[in-house]
Structures are given as C-alpha cells and as structure tokens.
Scaffold this active site. Structure first.
Site, PDB file in Angstrom:
ATOM      1  N   LEU A 271     -34.262  -9.597 -13.507  1.00 50.02           N
ATOM      2  CA  LEU A 271     -33.507  -8.346 -13.412  1.00 50.02           C
ATOM      3  C   LEU A 271     -32.710  -8.068 -14.677  1.00 50.02           C
ATOM      4  CD1 LEU A 271     -32.114  -8.597  -9.763  1.00 50.02           C
ATOM      5  CD2 LEU A 271     -33.806  -6.951 -10.604  1.00 50.02           C
ATOM      6  N   GLY A 272     -32.277  -9.129 -15.340  1.00 50.72           N
ATOM      7  CA  GLY A 272     -31.469  -8.917 -16.544  1.00 50.72           C
ATOM      8  C   GLY A 272     -30.866 -10.220 -17.012  1.00 50.72           C
ATOM      9  N   TRP A 273     -29.985 -10.100 -17.968  1.00 54.34           N
ATOM     10  CA  TRP A 273     -29.316 -11.290 -18.478  1.00 54.34           C
ATOM     11  C   TRP A 273     -27.985 -10.872 -19.083  1.00 54.34           C
ATOM     12  CZ3 TRP A 273     -27.944 -11.837 -23.635  1.00 54.34           C
ATOM     13  CH2 TRP A 273     -28.426 -10.817 -24.471  1.00 54.34           C
ATOM     14  N   GLY A 274     -27.088 -11.826 -19.235  1.00 53.47           N
ATOM     15  CA  GLY A 274     -25.795 -11.573 -19.865  1.00 53.47           C
ATOM     16  C   GLY A 274     -25.425 -12.797 -20.678  1.00 53.47           C
TER      17      GLY A 274
ATOM     18  N   PHE B 130     -23.453 -15.060 -19.888  1.00 50.46           N
ATOM     19  CA  PHE B 130     -23.195 -16.224 -19.056  1.00 50.46           C
ATOM     20  C   PHE B 130     -24.404 -16.673 -18.259  1.00 50.46           C
ATOM     21  CE2 PHE B 130     -19.250 -13.979 -19.640  1.00 50.46           C
ATOM     22  CZ  PHE B 130     -18.362 -14.992 -19.922  1.00 50.46           C
TER      23      PHE B 130
ATOM     24  N   THR C 172     -28.724 -15.694 -16.612  1.00 56.21           N
ATOM     25  CA  THR C 172     -29.888 -14.834 -16.429  1.00 56.21           C
ATOM     26  C   THR C 172     -29.904 -14.445 -14.947  1.00 56.21           C
ATOM     27  OG1 THR C 172     -31.302 -16.774 -16.087  1.00 56.21           O
ATOM     28  CG2 THR C 172     -31.255 -15.838 -18.306  1.00 56.21           C
TER      29      THR C 172
ATOM     30  N   LYS D   6     -28.088 -15.024  -9.771  1.00 58.24           N
ATOM     31  CA  LYS D   6     -27.528 -15.196 -11.113  1.00 58.24           C
ATOM     32  C   LYS D   6     -27.440 -16.687 -11.391  1.00 58.24           C
ATOM     33  CE  LYS D   6     -23.349 -13.610 -13.491  1.00 58.24           C
ATOM     34  NZ  LYS D   6     -22.452 -12.444 -13.506  1.00 58.24           N
TER      35      LYS D   6
ATOM     36  N   ASP E 199     -13.288  -4.202 -16.322  1.00 56.99           N
ATOM     37  CA  ASP E 199     -14.401  -3.863 -17.218  1.00 56.99           C
ATOM     38  C   ASP E 199     -15.241  -2.740 -16.631  1.00 56.99           C
ATOM     39  OD1 ASP E 199     -15.859  -3.972 -19.552  1.00 56.99           O
ATOM     40  OD2 ASP E 199     -17.121  -5.639 -18.913  1.00 56.99           O
TER      41      ASP E 199
HETATM   42  P1  ATP Z   1     -21.970 -10.338 -19.242  1.00 57.87           P
HETATM   43  O1  ATP Z   1     -22.450 -10.698 -20.615  1.00 57.87           O
HETATM   44  O2  ATP Z   1     -22.075  -8.867 -18.977  1.00 57.87           O
HETATM   45  O3  ATP Z   1     -20.652 -10.894 -18.858  1.00 57.87           O
HETATM   46  P2  ATP Z   1     -23.199 -11.929 -17.110  1.00 57.87           P
HETATM   47  O4  ATP Z   1     -23.967 -13.108 -17.573  1.00 57.87           O
HETATM   48  O5  ATP Z   1     -21.884 -12.109 -16.457  1.00 57.87           O
HETATM   49  O6  ATP Z   1     -23.089 -10.920 -18.281  1.00 57.87           O
HETATM   50  P3  ATP Z   1     -24.074  -9.794 -15.354  1.00 57.87           P
HETATM   51  O7  ATP Z   1     -23.487  -8.730 -16.217  1.00 57.87           O
HETATM   52  O8  ATP Z   1     -23.454  -9.991 -14.026  1.00 57.87           O
HETATM   53  O9  ATP Z   1     -24.163 -11.171 -16.118  1.00 57.87           O
HETATM   54  O10 ATP Z   1     -25.640  -9.528 -15.151  1.00 57.87           O
HETATM   55  C1  ATP Z   1     -26.525  -9.420 -16.239  1.00 57.87           C
HETATM   56  C2  ATP Z   1     -27.513  -8.295 -16.002  1.00 57.87           C
HETATM   57  O11 ATP Z   1     -28.342  -8.607 -14.870  1.00 57.87           O
HETATM   58  C3  ATP Z   1     -26.896  -6.954 -15.678  1.00 57.87           C
HETATM   59  O12 ATP Z   1     -26.601  -6.210 -16.828  1.00 57.87           O
HETATM   60  C4  ATP Z   1     -27.976  -6.278 -14.818  1.00 57.87           C
HETATM   61  O13 ATP Z   1     -28.975  -5.728 -15.661  1.00 57.87           O
HETATM   62  C5  ATP Z   1     -28.596  -7.454 -14.081  1.00 57.87           C
HETATM   63  N1  ATP Z   1     -27.992  -7.610 -12.743  1.00 57.87           N
HETATM   64  C6  ATP Z   1     -26.919  -8.364 -12.433  1.00 57.87           C
HETATM   65  N2  ATP Z   1     -26.616  -8.312 -11.138  1.00 57.87           N
HETATM   66  C7  ATP Z   1     -27.517  -7.488 -10.587  1.00 57.87           C
HETATM   67  C8  ATP Z   1     -27.752  -7.025  -9.242  1.00 57.87           C
HETATM   68  N3  ATP Z   1     -26.983  -7.391  -8.227  1.00 57.87           N
HETATM   69  N4  ATP Z   1     -28.784  -6.180  -9.036  1.00 57.87           N
HETATM   70  C9  ATP Z   1     -29.571  -5.791 -10.074  1.00 57.87           C
HETATM   71  N5  ATP Z   1     -29.406  -6.191 -11.338  1.00 57.87           N
HETATM   72  C10 ATP Z   1     -28.403  -7.028 -11.610  1.00 57.87           C
END
Ligand code: ATP
Ligand code: MG
Length: 371
Positions: free
Chosen positions: A50-53, A55, A57, A75, A177
């Site tokens: 679905l995505g990554w950030g 912290f 995937t 996550k 945020d």
């Molecule tokens: P960040 O660098 O933003 O702090 P993170 O590792 O905390 O990132 P998130 O921002 O929670 O992660 O999620 C990363 C990506 O995954 C999001 O930008 C989104 O594209 C996807 N994603 C996260 N949660 C969901 C969800 N519940 N449903 C669909 N896509 C999601």
C-alpha cells in the site's frame, strides 16, 4: 523540552519524491523484507503493497474474522529500538481512538491488531488498521490543482472537523501533522482511468478517515516541539511558544484552502536574502495582518527574526503587499462575492494568531457554510 528551533528543518520538511523506500534501509534494525503471500501472526496474509514511510512499509492483508474474509492495512515497522518505541506510542494512541469510538462515527482510522514479528532484520512491531483508499492529495491532483468542487470540499472539511473535535475532546490528542496526505478517502483514484472524475462519488457518499497518528501527541504529554509539516505549521510553533489542539485547527484551515483552490495557503521559500521561516512570517502578515506583539515578546526567537518595532528584520514592511483572504478568493480564484465572504468567515477565525481565541473544531462545525 528544548524550545524548537524552526531553522533546523525536520523530517517532516524534507521532500518525499521517491516512489519506493531506500533498499539500503533493508538491514538489521531496518525494514523487514515482506513477501507477497507471507503470513503474519498466523492470520494476516499479505496481498499487495500500500505504501511506505520513514518508519515502515505498509501492506494490504486479508484475514478471517468469524468466517468472513476481511481486509486490513499491515504496517511493518523498522526494528531498531527508536522505531519500536515510537510504534508502541502509536499503538497506545490508536487504541484510545478506537476504544472511544465503538460506532465508528468519528472519521478516524481504527486499530485492528498489533503484535511483534521476528524476521531476519530483527523484531518488528506490526500494526494492523482499517484500510483506506486514496488520500486527499491524490484528489487534489485529480482536479489538476485547480480546486475540488465546493460541495465535496465542504463535506470533507466537515468530516475532518468532526474527527478533530473527537480527537481533541474525547481522546485528549493533538494530531500535529494534519495535511492532505494524511486524510484517506473511502475510494481509490486511478490516475490512468479514462473518465477520471467519474471515480469520485457524490459528496454524500464520500467518507474520509483521518490517518497517520504516528506523530500525534497527548495534550498532557508532548513527545516533541518539532511538529507539523512546513506549509501547515502554525505561528505559535514557529515562534517556539505553547501549542495545543488549536495547532490542528490552523493546519485544517490551510488544508481547506488547498482543497478549494489547489494551491498551498502558505508556501514559504528561502532566498539569498531571507530564510523559509522569515518568508513564512511575511506571508502570514500579508494575509492576516501584523503578528501580535505579545507573541513576539514571548518568543525565544524574538531577536533572531524581529526588529525592536516588531517588524521582520530581513523583510521590511514596505516590501510586503497586503491581500486579505476574501479578496484572494474572489480576485485570484474567482469565487463569487458571497462564497468568498462565507469561506473567509470560516477560515479567518481558524487562522487567529492567538491560539486561545482561535476557533475550536466544535465552533467551526456550527458555521453556516456547513448547513
Ligand atoms: P511517515 O514517514 O509518514 O511517518 P510511516 O512509516 O509512519 O511514515 P504511514 O505514513 O503511516 O507510515 O504510512 C505510509 C504509507 O502507507 C502512507 O503514506 C499510505 O500511502 C500507506 N498507508 C498507511 N496506512 C494505510 C491505510 N490504513 N490504508 C491505506 N494505505 C495506508
Ligand atoms: Mg505518513
């Protein structure tokens, strides 16, 4: 806590143009290498990414619940200790949000499960939540950055206010945020679709979910003063002053403007003459008038940015051009006189410099724009 120095650009300020996570972050303490079909906690089967950030995937998973197949967003957090600790905080926050909202009326993403997963790169915290569709940035793009139709913007803005009011008053949480990327829709936008706008349901069928509570703070327990993404950052945070729930309301005003017009309300840029922060203050002043003197007096950055008579050191008053919000909406964005007045009468109280007199989410919900 140290007062936050806004000159040190933070994580939230960096450009995130990459489509995929850095493969060099797959090491001990880093990301877990997730495979399609992999099973987590004996129950969650990985379907797609679905995505990554920074912290984690994030993966679409399917699982059995009372004989029914359901979907979730899994996550998988990097395994180093600092990420594990942040994930534990996020889980506590998600539990609070989910437990106080059993009927799912608050437009916030709910927690489904959390557990640890042992992999080759260490032990990873795993968080399963509801799945959302595309985010609001994707909707803004769908309308070519020219603004989303009024009825849709109104409904989305209202739902986000309900979510904020819930977080602030029922959960004692501050999102910190709020921005279009962190608000998920109940549908998926395919930017290659031929009849692209047909993908958007009518306003009354749209439902948003406020997401990404990874940076949320408890009203009574702040993790950091380094909050908010630049364009959505409020004056009290930039000035190093006390901040709280009203910080989210400020960000929401910026977001509503962006939904309506496709442009950032404030888009500060650095030049050779002044920094991003100074440009940001200048943009505030041009739209909202002078920054209250008592805020400047109380700021640890008073001498860094301001002159003795409360002007900006690097950008003199005679270089500023004043342009009030209702006129911006009418003249630049061609809203009718009536709409411009109504929209600015909603947004200006949300953009009150003084957090104590700034409109609360609950007060905004009573505005006639939402009737
Ligand atoms: P960040 O660098 O933003 O702090 P993170 O590792 O905390 O990132 P998130 O921002 O929670 O992660 O999620 C990363 C990506 O995954 C999001 O930008 C989104 O594209 C996807 N994603 C996260 N949660 C969901 C969800 N519940 N449903 C669909 N896509 C999601
Ligand atoms: Mg994120």
């Amino acid at each position: 806590m140290e007062p936050y120095d806004d000159e040190n650009d933070s994580l939230s300020d960096m450009d995130e143009e990459d489509d995929v996570e850095d493969i060099n972050d797959y090491h001990y303490g880093g990301y877990h290498k997730v495979e399609i079909g992999e099973v987590f906690n004996k129950k969650y089967i990985v379907k797609t990414k679905l995505g990554w950030g920074h912290f984690s995937t994030v993966w679409l998973v399917e699982f059995q619940n009372n004989g029914k197949v359901e979907q979730g967003a899994l996550k998988v957090v990097r395994s180093a200790q600092k990420y594990t600790e942040t994930a534990r905080d996020e889980i506590e926050i998600l539990k609070t949000i989910s437990n106080n909202d059993p009927l799912k009326k608050c437009y916030c993403l709910h927690l489904i499960d959390s557990f640890q997963h042992r992999g080759l790169n260490g032990i990873h915290m795993c968080i399963v939540t509801e799945v959302g569709g595309s985010n609001l940035l994707s909707l803004i793009k769908l309308y070519h950055y020219h603004g989303i139709p009024l009825e849709i913007t109104k409904e989305i803005s209202r739902q986000v206010l309900v979510a904020l009011n819930y977080l602030h008053n029922k959960c004692s949480l501050i999102h910190t945020d709020l921005k279009p990327e962190n608000v998920l829709l109940n549908f998926v936008i395919d930017h290659n679709h031929i009849k692209r706008r047909n993908q958007v349901p009518p306003a009354n069928n749209i439902k948003v979910m406020l997401a990404d509570f990874g940076n949320a703070n408890w009203i009574e327990k702040r993790f950091t003063n380094d909050i908010q993404t630049r364009q959505y950052r409020c004056p009290e945070v930039m000035l190093g002053l006390h901040w709280g729930c009203p910080a989210d309301v400020w960000s929401h005003a910026c977001m509503i403007f962006e939904l309506l017009t496709g442009d950032f309300l404030f888009a500060p840029k650095q030049t050779t003459h002044y920094s991003k922060v100074e440009d940001h203050f200048a943009q505030f002043i041009e739209l909202l008038g002078p920054i209250p003197r008592n805020m400047i007096d109380n700021s640890p950055y008073k001498r860094k940015y301001f002159t003795n008579d409360y002007g900006l050191k690097k950008i003199p008053n005679n270089q500023l051009s004043y342009w009030p919000l209702d006129m911006v909406l009418r003249d630049k964005y061609k809203f009718s006189e009536h709409d411009s007045k109504q929209i600015s009468s909603l947004l200006l109280p949300m953009l009150d410099y003084n957090e104590l007199t700034r409109a609360s989410a609950a007060q905004c919900l009573t505005h006639s724009w939402f009737n």
